[in-house]
Motif scaffolding. Structure first.
Motif, PDB file in Angstrom:
ATOM      1  N   ASP A  10       0.830  -1.204   0.000  1.00 44.60           N
ATOM      2  CA  ASP A  10       0.000   0.000   0.000  1.00 44.60           C
ATOM      3  C   ASP A  10       0.863   1.252   0.000  1.00 44.60           C
ATOM      4  OD1 ASP A  10      -2.274  -1.558   0.010  1.00 44.60           O
ATOM      5  OD2 ASP A  10      -2.584  -1.403   2.191  1.00 44.60           O
ATOM      6  N   VAL A  13       2.382   1.675  -3.485  1.00 45.15           N
ATOM      7  CA  VAL A  13       1.393   2.199  -4.425  1.00 45.15           C
ATOM      8  C   VAL A  13       1.160   3.676  -4.161  1.00 45.15           C
ATOM      9  CG1 VAL A  13      -1.041   2.102  -5.087  1.00 45.15           C
ATOM     10  CG2 VAL A  13       0.270  -0.006  -4.863  1.00 45.15           C
ATOM     11  N   SER A  14       1.076   4.035  -2.907  1.00 49.11           N
ATOM     12  CA  SER A  14       0.864   5.429  -2.538  1.00 49.11           C
ATOM     13  C   SER A  14       2.027   6.306  -3.000  1.00 49.11           C
ATOM     14  CB  SER A  14       0.678   5.546  -1.029  1.00 49.11           C
ATOM     15  OG  SER A  14       0.561   6.889  -0.654  1.00 49.11           O
ATOM     16  N   PHE A  16       4.177   5.612  -5.382  1.00 50.22           N
ATOM     17  CA  PHE A  16       4.193   5.629  -6.840  1.00 50.22           C
ATOM     18  C   PHE A  16       3.151   6.600  -7.373  1.00 50.22           C
ATOM     19  CE2 PHE A  16       2.581   4.090 -10.927  1.00 50.22           C
ATOM     20  CZ  PHE A  16       3.737   4.180 -11.686  1.00 50.22           C
ATOM     21  N   SER A  17       1.956   6.583  -6.798  1.00 48.43           N
ATOM     22  CA  SER A  17       0.898   7.493  -7.228  1.00 48.43           C
ATOM     23  C   SER A  17       1.300   8.947  -7.011  1.00 48.43           C
ATOM     24  CB  SER A  17      -0.401   7.201  -6.474  1.00 48.43           C
ATOM     25  OG  SER A  17      -0.882   5.927  -6.801  1.00 48.43           O
ATOM     26  N   LYS A  18       1.932   9.205  -5.889  1.00 50.27           N
ATOM     27  CA  LYS A  18       2.381  10.572  -5.597  1.00 50.27           C
ATOM     28  C   LYS A  18       3.433  11.007  -6.614  1.00 50.27           C
ATOM     29  CE  LYS A  18       4.386  13.415  -1.969  1.00 50.27           C
ATOM     30  NZ  LYS A  18       4.923  13.452  -0.611  1.00 50.27           N
ATOM     31  N   GLN A  20       3.917   9.800  -9.617  1.00 50.47           N
ATOM     32  CA  GLN A  20       3.289   9.904 -10.928  1.00 50.47           C
ATOM     33  C   GLN A  20       2.508  11.210 -11.050  1.00 50.47           C
ATOM     34  OE1 GLN A  20       0.444   6.817 -11.763  1.00 50.47           O
ATOM     35  NE2 GLN A  20       0.805   6.940 -13.969  1.00 50.47           N
ATOM     36  N   THR A  21       1.803  11.586 -10.015  1.00 53.28           N
ATOM     37  CA  THR A  21       1.045  12.838 -10.015  1.00 53.28           C
ATOM     38  C   THR A  21       1.978  14.037 -10.148  1.00 53.28           C
ATOM     39  OG1 THR A  21      -0.678  11.832  -8.657  1.00 53.28           O
ATOM     40  CG2 THR A  21      -0.598  14.238  -8.712  1.00 53.28           C
TER      41      THR A  21
END
Length: 75
Positions: A10, A13-14, A16-18, A20-21
């Motif tokens: 988790d 993923v968090s 990576f999402s940050k 990527q954003t």
């Protein structure tokens, strides 16, 4: 290490999402900056062309006036 093994994926993923954003935001900012720069360059080129045309017209008009024969004044 972590006590709960489910939190590691988790967190990954968090993160990576940050990342990527942030990358997408940076790309958008760069694209907008490039668009503004291209618009400025196009406007500058258009204005330069208009100025050169105006100067050429003024030089042609001045040359035409100097080519006219001068009249003798009345006495």
């Amino acid at each position: 290490m972590t006590a709960n093994p489910k939190t590691a994926p988790d967190q990954a993923v968090s993160l990576f999402s940050k990342t990527q954003t942030q990358s997408m935001s940076l790309n958008r900012i760069i694209s907008e900056r490039d668009a503004v720069s291209e618009a400025r360059e196009a406007k500058t080129a258009r204005l330069r062309e208009q100025r050169l045309e105006k100067e050429a017209d003024e030089m042609a008009a001045a040359a035409a006036l100097s080519a006219l024969p001068k009249r003798a004044g009345r006495r």
